[in-house]
Design a protein around this motif. Structure first.
Motif, PDB file in Angstrom:
ATOM      1  N   SER A 248     -29.539  20.663  92.691  1.00  0.00           N
ATOM      2  CA  SER A 248     -29.573  19.210  92.870  1.00  0.00           C
ATOM      3  C   SER A 248     -28.920  18.826  94.189  1.00  0.00           C
ATOM      4  O   SER A 248     -28.306  19.657  94.868  1.00  0.00           O
ATOM      5  CB  SER A 248     -28.833  18.523  91.725  1.00  0.00           C
ATOM      6  N   ASN A 249     -29.047  17.572  94.526  1.00  0.00           N
ATOM      7  CA  ASN A 249     -28.232  17.019  95.586  1.00  0.00           C
ATOM      8  C   ASN A 249     -26.817  16.783  95.062  1.00  0.00           C
ATOM      9  O   ASN A 249     -26.594  16.788  93.847  1.00  0.00           O
ATOM     10  CB  ASN A 249     -28.835  15.711  96.100  1.00  0.00           C
ATOM     11  N   ALA A 250     -25.879  16.597  95.949  1.00  0.00           N
ATOM     12  CA  ALA A 250     -24.485  16.368  95.557  1.00  0.00           C
ATOM     13  C   ALA A 250     -24.329  14.907  95.159  1.00  0.00           C
ATOM     14  O   ALA A 250     -23.959  14.054  95.961  1.00  0.00           O
ATOM     15  CB  ALA A 250     -23.542  16.730  96.692  1.00  0.00           C
ATOM     16  N   GLU A 251     -24.648  14.633  93.913  1.00  0.00           N
ATOM     17  CA  GLU A 251     -24.566  13.283  93.374  1.00  0.00           C
ATOM     18  C   GLU A 251     -23.797  13.348  92.053  1.00  0.00           C
ATOM     19  O   GLU A 251     -23.077  14.313  91.800  1.00  0.00           O
ATOM     20  CB  GLU A 251     -25.971  12.703  93.170  1.00  0.00           C
ATOM     21  N   ASN A 252     -23.992  12.372  91.190  1.00  0.00           N
ATOM     22  CA  ASN A 252     -23.331  12.362  89.886  1.00  0.00           C
ATOM     23  C   ASN A 252     -24.270  13.003  88.859  1.00  0.00           C
ATOM     24  O   ASN A 252     -24.878  12.313  88.043  1.00  0.00           O
ATOM     25  CB  ASN A 252     -22.979  10.925  89.491  1.00  0.00           C
ATOM     26  N   CYS A 253     -24.396  14.331  88.880  1.00  0.00           N
ATOM     27  CA  CYS A 253     -25.390  15.049  88.083  1.00  0.00           C
ATOM     28  C   CYS A 253     -24.743  15.584  86.806  1.00  0.00           C
ATOM     29  O   CYS A 253     -23.816  16.413  86.877  1.00  0.00           O
ATOM     30  CB  CYS A 253     -25.984  16.194  88.887  1.00  0.00           C
ATOM     31  N   TRP A 287     -37.712  27.490  93.491  1.00  0.00           N
ATOM     32  CA  TRP A 287     -37.738  26.231  92.755  1.00  0.00           C
ATOM     33  C   TRP A 287     -38.568  25.176  93.478  1.00  0.00           C
ATOM     34  O   TRP A 287     -38.630  25.149  94.705  1.00  0.00           O
ATOM     35  CB  TRP A 287     -36.312  25.715  92.523  1.00  0.00           C
ATOM     36  N   SER A 288     -39.176  24.298  92.686  1.00  0.00           N
ATOM     37  CA  SER A 288     -40.000  23.208  93.200  1.00  0.00           C
ATOM     38  C   SER A 288     -39.128  22.134  93.836  1.00  0.00           C
ATOM     39  O   SER A 288     -37.901  22.240  93.893  1.00  0.00           O
ATOM     40  CB  SER A 288     -40.805  22.595  92.053  1.00  0.00           C
ATOM     41  N   SER A 289     -39.786  21.086  94.264  1.00  0.00           N
ATOM     42  CA  SER A 289     -39.075  19.893  94.707  1.00  0.00           C
ATOM     43  C   SER A 289     -38.336  19.271  93.522  1.00  0.00           C
ATOM     44  O   SER A 289     -38.575  19.619  92.362  1.00  0.00           O
ATOM     45  CB  SER A 289     -40.059  18.873  95.282  1.00  0.00           C
ATOM     46  N   ILE A 290     -37.437  18.346  93.810  1.00  0.00           N
ATOM     47  CA  ILE A 290     -36.780  17.556  92.760  1.00  0.00           C
ATOM     48  C   ILE A 290     -37.696  16.393  92.397  1.00  0.00           C
ATOM     49  O   ILE A 290     -38.208  15.693  93.274  1.00  0.00           O
ATOM     50  CB  ILE A 290     -35.419  17.017  93.230  1.00  0.00           C
ATOM     51  N   LEU A 337     -46.736  16.621  85.710  1.00  0.00           N
ATOM     52  CA  LEU A 337     -46.026  15.751  86.662  1.00  0.00           C
ATOM     53  C   LEU A 337     -46.748  14.410  86.781  1.00  0.00           C
ATOM     54  O   LEU A 337     -47.394  14.112  87.792  1.00  0.00           O
ATOM     55  CB  LEU A 337     -45.914  16.440  88.018  1.00  0.00           C
ATOM     56  N   GLU A 338     -46.590  13.598  85.726  1.00  0.00           N
ATOM     57  CA  GLU A 338     -47.190  12.269  85.693  1.00  0.00           C
ATOM     58  C   GLU A 338     -46.095  11.222  85.788  1.00  0.00           C
ATOM     59  O   GLU A 338     -45.061  11.318  85.126  1.00  0.00           O
ATOM     60  CB  GLU A 338     -47.986  12.092  84.399  1.00  0.00           C
ATOM     61  N   ASP A 339     -46.317  10.212  86.598  1.00  0.00           N
ATOM     62  CA  ASP A 339     -45.364   9.118  86.800  1.00  0.00           C
ATOM     63  C   ASP A 339     -44.001   9.660  87.253  1.00  0.00           C
ATOM     64  O   ASP A 339     -42.957   9.354  86.674  1.00  0.00           O
ATOM     65  CB  ASP A 339     -45.204   8.293  85.520  1.00  0.00           C
ATOM     66  N   VAL A 340     -44.042  10.495  88.286  1.00  0.00           N
ATOM     67  CA  VAL A 340     -42.823  11.052  88.854  1.00  0.00           C
ATOM     68  C   VAL A 340     -42.725  10.678  90.324  1.00  0.00           C
ATOM     69  O   VAL A 340     -43.713  10.312  90.961  1.00  0.00           O
ATOM     70  CB  VAL A 340     -42.764  12.587  88.704  1.00  0.00           C
ATOM     71  N   GLN A 341     -41.515  10.793  90.849  1.00  0.00           N
ATOM     72  CA  GLN A 341     -41.258  10.526  92.260  1.00  0.00           C
ATOM     73  C   GLN A 341     -40.513  11.711  92.848  1.00  0.00           C
ATOM     74  O   GLN A 341     -39.496  12.148  92.317  1.00  0.00           O
ATOM     75  CB  GLN A 341     -40.416   9.250  92.418  1.00  0.00           C
ATOM     76  N   GLU A 342     -41.023  12.252  93.932  1.00  0.00           N
ATOM     77  CA  GLU A 342     -40.372  13.381  94.586  1.00  0.00           C
ATOM     78  C   GLU A 342     -39.136  12.906  95.335  1.00  0.00           C
ATOM     79  O   GLU A 342     -39.177  11.915  96.079  1.00  0.00           O
ATOM     80  CB  GLU A 342     -41.343  14.078  95.536  1.00  0.00           C
ATOM     81  N   ILE A 343     -38.028  13.604  95.135  1.00  0.00           N
ATOM     82  CA  ILE A 343     -36.751  13.248  95.743  1.00  0.00           C
ATOM     83  C   ILE A 343     -36.437  14.252  96.852  1.00  0.00           C
ATOM     84  O   ILE A 343     -36.487  15.468  96.614  1.00  0.00           O
ATOM     85  CB  ILE A 343     -35.620  13.256  94.696  1.00  0.00           C
ATOM     86  N   PRO A 344     -36.106  13.782  98.049  1.00  0.00           N
ATOM     87  CA  PRO A 344     -35.782  14.713  99.142  1.00  0.00           C
ATOM     88  C   PRO A 344     -34.560  15.563  98.801  1.00  0.00           C
ATOM     89  O   PRO A 344     -33.604  15.101  98.171  1.00  0.00           O
ATOM     90  CB  PRO A 344     -35.485  13.777 100.325  1.00  0.00           C
ATOM     91  N   ILE A 345     -34.600  16.830  99.224  1.00  0.00           N
ATOM     92  CA  ILE A 345     -33.482  17.740  99.009  1.00  0.00           C
ATOM     93  C   ILE A 345     -32.615  17.747 100.261  1.00  0.00           C
ATOM     94  O   ILE A 345     -33.082  18.063 101.355  1.00  0.00           O
ATOM     95  CB  ILE A 345     -33.981  19.164  98.708  1.00  0.00           C
ATOM     96  N   LYS A 346     -31.372  17.360 100.096  1.00  0.00           N
ATOM     97  CA  LYS A 346     -30.435  17.399 101.208  1.00  0.00           C
ATOM     98  C   LYS A 346     -30.019  18.836 101.451  1.00  0.00           C
ATOM     99  O   LYS A 346     -29.915  19.636 100.530  1.00  0.00           O
ATOM    100  CB  LYS A 346     -29.223  16.522 100.905  1.00  0.00           C
ATOM    101  N   LYS A 347     -29.762  19.177 102.678  1.00  0.00           N
ATOM    102  CA  LYS A 347     -29.494  20.567 103.048  1.00  0.00           C
ATOM    103  C   LYS A 347     -28.090  21.030 102.681  1.00  0.00           C
ATOM    104  O   LYS A 347     -27.844  22.207 102.472  1.00  0.00           O
ATOM    105  CB  LYS A 347     -29.721  20.765 104.550  1.00  0.00           C
ATOM    106  N   LYS A 348     -27.145  20.120 102.550  1.00  0.00           N
ATOM    107  CA  LYS A 348     -25.765  20.516 102.272  1.00  0.00           C
ATOM    108  C   LYS A 348     -25.662  21.172 100.903  1.00  0.00           C
ATOM    109  O   LYS A 348     -26.222  20.700  99.926  1.00  0.00           O
ATOM    110  CB  LYS A 348     -24.859  19.285 102.323  1.00  0.00           C
ATOM    111  N   TYR A 349     -24.971  22.282 100.830  1.00  0.00           N
ATOM    112  CA  TYR A 349     -24.734  23.037  99.599  1.00  0.00           C
ATOM    113  C   TYR A 349     -26.011  23.645  99.008  1.00  0.00           C
ATOM    114  O   TYR A 349     -26.079  23.874  97.818  1.00  0.00           O
ATOM    115  CB  TYR A 349     -24.080  22.161  98.512  1.00  0.00           C
ATOM    116  N   ARG A 350     -26.981  23.999  99.831  1.00  0.00           N
ATOM    117  CA  ARG A 350     -28.221  24.486  99.249  1.00  0.00           C
ATOM    118  C   ARG A 350     -28.085  25.867  98.608  1.00  0.00           C
ATOM    119  O   ARG A 350     -28.683  26.161  97.608  1.00  0.00           O
ATOM    120  CB  ARG A 350     -29.327  24.567 100.316  1.00  0.00           C
ATOM    121  N   LYS A 351     -27.355  26.780  99.267  1.00  0.00           N
ATOM    122  CA  LYS A 351     -27.255  28.143  98.742  1.00  0.00           C
ATOM    123  C   LYS A 351     -25.790  28.503  98.531  1.00  0.00           C
ATOM    124  O   LYS A 351     -24.919  28.035  99.235  1.00  0.00           O
ATOM    125  CB  LYS A 351     -27.891  29.161  99.719  1.00  0.00           C
TER     126      LYS A 351
END
Length: 355
Positions: A248-253, A287-290, A337-351
């Motif tokens: 994920s991105n570094a959010e409140n996950c 892994w796919s997109s978010i 994948l119906e009624d979904v929105q692709e979320i950009p993946i931020k590069k920080k903390y990817r691996k």
């Protein structure tokens, strides 16, 4: 949309009838949905329950419910159609239990829970009760220390072993440990430390396929929670790390959840009161997109605990799933994948490098 963290369980029987259990105000009630008639029946099961309870369904479609009553006794309820049998398991009241769980090894009953052992030191004791022919056997699995809050453990069966995954605080940081119970020799083996790192962790879900173990959890990075995925090869009594990656991105996950659906491995989570997920078609290697599931932003969502006894070919494997609340129960976060929105993946903390 509102995400409700209350515990709701869904069971599917061999005929694909669905039963949903919920606790409210000392009462555990169930909704029984008949797949052939389309009818729904609501039943009050017990009216003397503390909030901790769990359910499981056996190979014969008997449903087993374990709960702690208001007098602090453990009570086992057996349900089959209109038949309900209630048995008090404890001779004396016990301490308040946490994460009360029931696991069936075929029709053998295993019960797990935590009790607070040392309040000032935040130490809990993890118990295991097993019904062996005509008597209950009690095992102390482990005394565990928590840093702030008690995280739930995860249970699964593999071959002739019960696997339990739990958090324990070591050197001021909480890590995930694995311990196995040999159901043939009826003994617990030595624990194994699974995760390593200096960042605090929360939540957990696991899935085992053949000898491959998948784990997801939330980890703190600079004040934000990210979803971490780890993949292991189970070799004998050891779990060997194969891959580790932040999904994920570094959010409140929160509440990371693993689901195997058809040919895809999904990881779903809650992020700012919406359901997001990614999938892998090669067993967690890539892994796919978010994807954000738009519907989750406009309806109320819960995280269901799931049990399945369908005799038909099962195209999904899961312990939990996010979904909409009765009367229109449906799962969200995996599938077409119906009624979904692709979320950009931020590069920080990817691996994350492997240890």
């Amino acid at each position: 949309m509102t995400f409700y963290s209350e515990k709701i369980s869904i069971l599917t029987d061999s005929c694909q009838n669905v039963c949903s259990f919920q606790w409210r105000n000392k009462t555990i009630f169930a909704y029984f949905f008949n797949i052939s008639s389309g009818e729904m029946e609501k039943k009050i099961i017990v009216e003397d329950s503390l909030e901790e309870y769990d359910v499981a369904i056996g190979e014969n479609d008997y449903i087993y419910l374990i709960y702690q009553n208001i007098d602090r006794h453990l009570v086992l309820v057996t349900i089959f159609r209109d038949y309900i049998d209630i048995v008090t398991l404890t001779e004396e009241p016990i301490s308040n239990v946490y994460d009360l769980s029931i696991l069936l090894d075929r029709e053998e009953i295993h019960i797990f829970y935590n009790t607070l052992l040392k309040e000032d030191e935040k130490v809990y004791r993890l118990y295991h009760h097993h019904y062996d022919e005509n008597t209950w056997i009690t095992n102390i699995v482990e005394d565990i220390k928590v840093k702030q809050v008690l995280n739930s453990f995860c249970l699964t069966l593999k071959d002739y072993s019960i696997f339990i995954f739990y958090y324990d605080c070591v050197e001021e940081e909480e890590e995930i440990f694995l311990k196995k119970y040999d159901t043939v020799q009826k003994k617990w083996l030595e624990k194994q430390k699974i995760t390593y790192g200096f960042n605090s962790k929360l939540y957990m879900d696991i899935l085992i396929e053949k000898n491959i173990l998948h784990i997801v959890y939330s980890q703190n990075f600079d004040g934000n929670l990210s979803i971490v995925y780890e993949k292991y090869d189970i070799v004998g009594v050891e779990a060997v790390l194969l891959k580790k990656e932040i999904l994920s991105n570094a959010e409140n996950c929160l509440y990371p959840t693993i689901i195997k659906y058809e040919d895809k491995l999904w990881v779903a989570w809650i992020e700012y009161d919406a359901v997001l997920s990614r999938f892998s078609i090669d067993g967690g290697e890539n892994w796919s997109s978010i994807y954000l599931w738009r519907k989750s932003k406009s309806i109320d969502i819960v995280r269901y605990k799931y049990g399945d006894n369908s005799i038909k070919e099962n195209n999904k494997k899961l312990n939990y799933s996010f979904g909409s609340i009765y009367p229109e129960i449906s799962f969200i976060g995996f599938g077409p994948l119906e009624d979904v929105q692709e979320i950009p993946i931020k590069k920080k903390y990817r691996k994350i490098p492997r240890f």
